[in-house]
Write a protein that holds these residues in place. Structure first.
Motif, PDB file in Angstrom:
ATOM      1  N   PRO A   1       0.844  -1.202   0.000  1.00 62.73           N
ATOM      2  CA  PRO A   1       0.000   0.000   0.000  1.00 62.73           C
ATOM      3  C   PRO A   1       0.879   1.252   0.000  1.00 62.73           C
ATOM      4  O   PRO A   1       1.811   1.354   0.794  1.00 62.73           O
ATOM      5  CB  PRO A   1      -0.791  -0.116   1.307  1.00 62.73           C
ATOM      6  N   MET A   2       0.600   2.159  -0.921  1.00 61.81           N
ATOM      7  CA  MET A   2       1.445   3.359  -1.044  1.00 61.81           C
ATOM      8  C   MET A   2       0.622   4.635  -1.098  1.00 61.81           C
ATOM      9  O   MET A   2      -0.547   4.612  -1.463  1.00 61.81           O
ATOM     10  CB  MET A   2       2.294   3.252  -2.305  1.00 61.81           C
ATOM     11  N   SER A   3       1.290   5.728  -0.743  1.00 62.65           N
ATOM     12  CA  SER A   3       0.638   7.038  -0.835  1.00 62.65           C
ATOM     13  C   SER A   3       0.377   7.376  -2.294  1.00 62.65           C
ATOM     14  O   SER A   3       1.066   6.914  -3.189  1.00 62.65           O
ATOM     15  CB  SER A   3       1.545   8.113  -0.243  1.00 62.65           C
TER      16      SER A   3
ATOM     17  N   ILE B   1       2.912   8.816  -5.875  1.00 61.51           N
ATOM     18  CA  ILE B   1       4.316   8.411  -5.794  1.00 61.51           C
ATOM     19  C   ILE B   1       4.596   7.373  -6.869  1.00 61.51           C
ATOM     20  O   ILE B   1       3.806   6.465  -7.096  1.00 61.51           O
ATOM     21  CB  ILE B   1       4.612   7.830  -4.395  1.00 61.51           C
TER      22      ILE B   1
ATOM     23  N   LEU C   1       8.222   2.458  -5.054  1.00 58.77           N
ATOM     24  CA  LEU C   1       9.409   2.335  -4.225  1.00 58.77           C
ATOM     25  C   LEU C   1      10.587   1.905  -5.080  1.00 58.77           C
ATOM     26  O   LEU C   1      10.420   1.282  -6.126  1.00 58.77           O
ATOM     27  CB  LEU C   1       9.149   1.279  -3.162  1.00 58.77           C
TER      28      LEU C   1
ATOM     29  N   ILE D   1      10.617  -4.885   1.939  1.00 55.48           N
ATOM     30  CA  ILE D   1       9.283  -4.879   2.550  1.00 55.48           C
ATOM     31  C   ILE D   1       8.555  -6.190   2.279  1.00 55.48           C
ATOM     32  O   ILE D   1       7.950  -6.777   3.177  1.00 55.48           O
ATOM     33  CB  ILE D   1       8.459  -3.684   2.026  1.00 55.48           C
TER      34      ILE D   1
ATOM     35  N   ARG E   1      12.666   8.729  -0.296  1.00 53.48           N
ATOM     36  CA  ARG E   1      11.789   8.144  -1.304  1.00 53.48           C
ATOM     37  C   ARG E   1      10.800   7.166  -0.664  1.00 53.48           C
ATOM     38  O   ARG E   1       9.602   7.193  -0.944  1.00 53.48           O
ATOM     39  CB  ARG E   1      12.625   7.424  -2.378  1.00 53.48           C
ATOM     40  N   SER E   2      11.309   6.326   0.247  1.00 52.18           N
ATOM     41  CA  SER E   2      10.418   5.396   0.942  1.00 52.18           C
ATOM     42  C   SER E   2       9.459   6.144   1.862  1.00 52.18           C
ATOM     43  O   SER E   2       8.290   5.771   1.984  1.00 52.18           O
ATOM     44  CB  SER E   2      11.234   4.390   1.755  1.00 52.18           C
TER      45      SER E   2
ATOM     46  N   ALA F   1       8.161   9.069   1.425  1.00 52.44           N
ATOM     47  CA  ALA F   1       7.083   9.638   0.611  1.00 52.44           C
ATOM     48  C   ALA F   1       6.095   8.555   0.196  1.00 52.44           C
ATOM     49  O   ALA F   1       4.875   8.751   0.253  1.00 52.44           O
ATOM     50  CB  ALA F   1       7.666  10.328  -0.619  1.00 52.44           C
ATOM     51  N   ALA F   2       6.618   7.413  -0.228  1.00 56.45           N
ATOM     52  CA  ALA F   2       5.742   6.352  -0.732  1.00 56.45           C
ATOM     53  C   ALA F   2       4.909   5.727   0.384  1.00 56.45           C
ATOM     54  O   ALA F   2       3.806   5.244   0.145  1.00 56.45           O
ATOM     55  CB  ALA F   2       6.575   5.277  -1.426  1.00 56.45           C
ATOM     56  N   LEU F   3       5.451   5.735   1.607  1.00 59.05           N
ATOM     57  CA  LEU F   3       4.817   4.976   2.687  1.00 59.05           C
ATOM     58  C   LEU F   3       4.157   5.886   3.726  1.00 59.05           C
ATOM     59  O   LEU F   3       3.894   5.472   4.854  1.00 59.05           O
ATOM     60  CB  LEU F   3       5.841   4.032   3.322  1.00 59.05           C
ATOM     61  N   GLY F   4       3.891   7.131   3.344  1.00 61.36           N
ATOM     62  CA  GLY F   4       3.069   7.978   4.182  1.00 61.36           C
ATOM     63  C   GLY F   4       3.722   8.519   5.433  1.00 61.36           C
ATOM     64  O   GLY F   4       3.029   8.787   6.416  1.00 61.36           O
TER      65      GLY F   4
ATOM     66  N   ALA G   1      18.596   1.840   4.062  1.00 59.71           N
ATOM     67  CA  ALA G   1      17.432   2.142   3.223  1.00 59.71           C
ATOM     68  C   ALA G   1      16.391   1.035   3.350  1.00 59.71           C
ATOM     69  O   ALA G   1      15.181   1.307   3.411  1.00 59.71           O
ATOM     70  CB  ALA G   1      17.865   2.308   1.770  1.00 59.71           C
TER      71      ALA G   1
ATOM     72  N   ALA H   1      12.649   1.426   4.996  1.00 64.77           N
ATOM     73  CA  ALA H   1      11.453   1.045   4.238  1.00 64.77           C
ATOM     74  C   ALA H   1      10.588   0.087   5.057  1.00 64.77           C
ATOM     75  O   ALA H   1       9.372   0.257   5.165  1.00 64.77           O
ATOM     76  CB  ALA H   1      11.855   0.405   2.908  1.00 64.77           C
TER      77      ALA H   1
ATOM     78  N   TYR I   1       6.853   0.875   6.536  1.00 64.60           N
ATOM     79  CA  TYR I   1       5.756  -0.016   6.118  1.00 64.60           C
ATOM     80  C   TYR I   1       5.059  -0.618   7.341  1.00 64.60           C
ATOM     81  O   TYR I   1       3.835  -0.597   7.445  1.00 64.60           O
ATOM     82  CB  TYR I   1       6.311  -1.126   5.228  1.00 64.60           C
TER      83      TYR I   1
END
Lengths: 271, 271
Positions: free
Chosen positions: A244-246, A249, A252, A260, B138-139, B141-144, B255, B259, B263
């Motif tokens: 699940p991602m924002s 974007i 990843l 993950i 980057r992670s 941003a993608a993962l809220g 990194a 991540a 998550y």
């Protein structure tokens, strides 16, 4: 005990294994053809030896001879002592870690044998970036992935940069290359694995919701960073899964996505 | 509309913002002092603009002028059209992505303001590697992750390589630098956050078992890859948390660890 040989001529043919290490194209052709790979730095060299790889030779700048003396004492391979400048002339770069070893490759295991002993595996499609490949192996080793299967177009896990980024995990996580892609995924399925394709597609099931029967033997399949999994690979999967991602974007990094998914599947499988 | 200026002299003072981009030490001094940062490549340049940064100038090799014509039409900054060879002479490297922009920095937000609107944040201690820092953003941003707080010795998120690896996420995830470390973690706690230190220590609680009250407002704190969190930072945490790992493994790349923790905390917080 190794023979310690001081070399002062950059043209010395005994240094051939270490020539032009920065020429990726050349090394990608030569290394598999000649059955060698390069381990760089004390830690990685020791791990290659622990994993049972045979050493062809070692190239050390003088101050590393002390540090590596136990290895020098044990291996029957020649050890070339060189000045840092000569190492740079031969390899094409400044060897920060001061120690290089040329190691002998071994035949890769058969796919069937690899699957027989495994519970959770990773399948990689089209991963051509050595650093990303190494990072995926490092996470695989840390997070209990038993084996890795590669599509035929993946990069070589024993290429120097992949080895280095993996911190030697390419030696400890067994892997094989699938001969025909994606047809050979059928071997994975026949061995009782559920093939889970990781994709940002909205139809995919969030990783945390994968059904328990999928997890007894799971094969998480990851695509390249630029293109993701091919349509053929996606079609060949048993289930699509996603992180699940924002919104808004791109996705990843492949190394983050791999970490993950390995973490999530390990956690779920333990429940 | 931007002024399109062809430059053929590598000594032209108008190219000063782009001088010696590969000299990390020089650029780390100059860029914050002169209030600029460099965005590289079409995608990253567009994201910097979308995030509201003001463009000082752009340096394009000729074939990129078409691709960037809408940006050229909109911005009042000068656009320097140069041959690829000249770009290389000035910057010190072959500019693969063909487009560079010098952008104006903005004051960083206040820590208190940043915390007021956030629910999940990341706190980074001593992250000096630009690529790792970019990957963490980057992670995030993608993962809220709503915001990032940096210890005073972290690298600059607006350094070119961090920007590039983050894919521009350093523009979209707000961040601030804590003035005194680790004392200012008290600000985080006062704002209602539980400070969770990620560490491989065996006394730490597995991430999946963090108690729900810790997750309403959580600040996950990560150390540098080589040394992990300092004893002072560990002491200042409310709880130690860990990623369960296989035996005999050094630990995950920073990194990957970031991540996984982003998550895991996002998933737990949603339950």
């Amino acid at each position: 005990m190794a023979e310690l040989i001081t070399i002062e001529d950059p043209e010395d043919p005994r240094l051939r294994d270490y020539l032009a290490l920065t020429d990726v194209e050349l090394r990608r052709r030569r290394e598999p053809a000649e059955g060698l790979f390069i381990a760089e730095g004390e830690k990685v060299i020791r791990r290659a030896r622990q994993a049972g790889y045979r050493m062809r030779s070692m190239l050390l700048s003088s101050k590393w001879i002390d540090v590596m003396h136990d290895v020098i004492d044990e291996v029957p391979a020649p050890v070339y002592a060189v000045a840092p400048e000569l190492a740079e002339q031969v390899t094409g770069y400044h060897v920060h870690r001061g120690a290089l070893a040329s190691m002998q490759r071994r035949p890769l295991p058969e796919v069937d044998g690899l699957l027989a002993g495994a519970r959770r595996i990773a399948v990689l499609e089209g991963l051509t970036d050595h650093a990303n490949l190494g990072a995926v192996y490092r996470s695989a080793a840390a997070l209990g992935v038993d084996a890795v299967l590669l599509s035929p177009d993946c990069a070589d896990p024993l290429y120097r940069r992949a080895v280095k980024v993996s911190m030697g995990a390419v030696f400890s996580v067994p892997y094989a290359v699938l001969g025909s892609w994606p047809q050979d995924l059928e071997k994975v399925r026949s061995a009782g694995f559920a093939v889970l394709a990781l994709t940002p597609h909205q139809d995919a099931v969030p990783l945390a919701e994968v059904s328990p029967e999928r997890l007894r033997h799971s094969a998480v399949m990851l695509g390249s960073e630029g293109h993701g999994l091919s349509p053929e690979a996606l079609r060949a999967a048993d289930e699509w899964v996603r992180i699940p991602m924002s919104h808004g974007i791109d996705s990843l990094n492949i190394a983050a996505a791999a970490a993950i998914s390995f973490y999530a599947l390990a956690g779920l499988a333990e429940d």
